[in-house]
Design an enzyme around this catalytic site. Structure first.
Site: not given
Ligand code: PMP
Length: 428
Positions: A142, A237, A265
């Site tokens: 994701y 990512d 995060k």
């Molecule tokens: N990339 C990864 C690997 C994630 O785990 C997440 C959210 N859990 C996101 C992108 C998206 O981040 P956000 O919820 O801050 O938009």
């Protein structure tokens, strides 16, 4: 009726599903989500006065535990000066320098407000830089909810992607190729067919959105080599793994040099922050130096930067990640031992400050399809037994768990004792 029950009912009148992000609604486990009143250290406290040892940590940011005094003080100090200026500030420069110091592959950095914005912008940059439209992602990973990323694999291994959500045009989705995580052959096949059209590979270097699946040896190295061969960019990512798997994230832990990195995060310490960055020659293509457009009214917000910069400074303390890894190993191995004692087959994974557990007979979890075969009913029962015991796990079998430095002996012992009792009930 508990106060959480009341609030959930009330919330559903004005907020879709009662929540501002779907996983919070407990759809994966059933029951009523706990409404949180406040948090401190390793604990969440709900509106009914119940305390929980927290293994979600706001879905990652709370590496140092909740309500950290130095971060709180930095935020209050920043608030006293002003909330937002829409003009450059010194702290943004200090933040970019600190990110580059910790993650040297990020020669230049741009701040945004979420992980979604970071990945969306990094992909636009990769497309703009290479002049190519297609991207490769992995099933079960994701990367936030930008249109190009809400895409699932087509029917055959090499068919073009299909929307994962209504509202995503098929015309967008067809540019996203979905390969199999930890399977380099699937990536090679995609590149043999479409290599010269592929702008980038985007990957969670440790997958944390299909439970927790570390990369098999050679997988990330193979992605790097394929990108180099075909002139595509490798985007790691690290929204979840950044500052969690090691200080330098997964790229430090596995020694992989990406072209672009996305962060979120922990970099905001609980404030809404994301970032993307990488090689200067690529980052120079972003506006205003380059033609690829990207912007944000609140990007680099001074209060958020104060929280994030303080967090990053605190993370430089020597020995911190050894402690974090040891705590994580203790929890994961403890869960496994407790399950084994009661005859419950359980597989575990862990790396740095993240872990996963799987109700399955299989021992080596490396693929998404293995996660889908796990005993979900058992997970749901275990989840609620642990919640009753005051342990707050991720309410989905497709999410990783997170430790913080605030998880001490007392919290870990409580967790493992609760797990023993819960496994005993599951076995009974
Ligand atoms: N990339 C990864 C690997 C994630 O785990 C997440 C959210 N859990 C996101 C992108 C998206 O981040 P956000 O919820 O801050 O938009």
């Amino acid at each position: 009726m508990s106060k959480s029950d009341q609030l959930f009912e009330q919330a559903r009148q004005t907020i879709p599903g009662g929540v501002n992000s779907p996983v919070r609604a407990f759809n994966g486990v059933g029951g009523t989500p706990r409404f949180i009143d406040h948090a401190d250290g390793a604990y969440l406290y709900d509106v009914d006065g119940q305390a929980y040892v927290d293994y979600i940590g706001s879905w990652g940011p709370m590496l140092l535990g909740h309500n950290h005094p130095a971060i709180k003080a930095a935020v209050i100090k920043a608030v006293e000066k002003g909330l937002s200026y829409g003009a450059p500030t010194e702290i943004e420069v200090l933040m970019a320098e600190k990110v580059r110091q910790i993650v040297p592959s990020m020669e230049q950095v741009r701040m945004v407000n979420s992980g979604t914005e970071a990945t969306m912008s990094a992909i636009r940059l990769a497309r703009g830089y290479t002049g190519r439209d297609k991207i490769v992602k992995f099933e079960g990973c994701y990367h936030g909810h930008a249109d190009s990323l809400l895409v699932k694999a087509g029917s055959g291994a090499l068919t073009l992607g299909q929307p994962n959500s209504p509202g995503v045009p098929a015309d967008f989705a067809k540019h996203t190729l979905t390969c199999v995580f930890n399977d380099l052959d699937s990536v090679r096949e995609a590149f043999i067919q479409y290599g010269n059209e592929i702008a980038c590979i985007i990957v969670e270097p440790v997958a944390g959105n299909m439970n927790c699946i570390p990369p098999v040896p050679g997988f990330l190295e193979g992605l790097r080599a394929i990108c180099d061969e075909f002139g595509s960019l490798l985007i790691l990512d690290e929204v979840m793994t950044g500052f969690r798997v090691s200080l330098r994230g997964a790229q430090g832990h596995y020694n992989i040099e990406p072209d672009l990195t996305t962060l979120g995060k922990i970099i905001g310490a609980g404030m809404p922050v994301g970032a993307f960055g990488g090689k200067k020659k690529v980052m120079q293509h972003i506006a205003p130096t380059g033609p690829v457009y990207q912007a944000g009214t609140l990007s680099g917000n001074p209060v958020a930067m104060a929280a994030g910069l303080t967090m990053l400074e605190l993370l430089l303390e020597p020995g911190l990640y050894e402690q974090l890894s040891a705590k994580t190993a203790r929890v994961a191995e403890g869960l496994k031992a407790a399950a084994t004692k009661h005859g419950i087959p359980l597989a575990i994974t862990y790396v740095g400050g993240m872990f996963g557990f799987f109700f399955t007979e299989e021992s080596d979890i490396t693929r998404y399809e293995q996660v889908t075969r796990c005993d979900m009913e058992r997970f749901k029962r275990f989840y609620h037994l642990m919640l009753e015991e005051g342990v707050y796990l991720a309410p989905s079998a497709y999410e990783a768990g997170f430790l913080s430095l605030a998880h001490g002996d007392k919290e870990i012992e409580h967790t493992l004792a609760a797990a023993e009792r819960s496994f005993a009930k599951l076995a009974g």
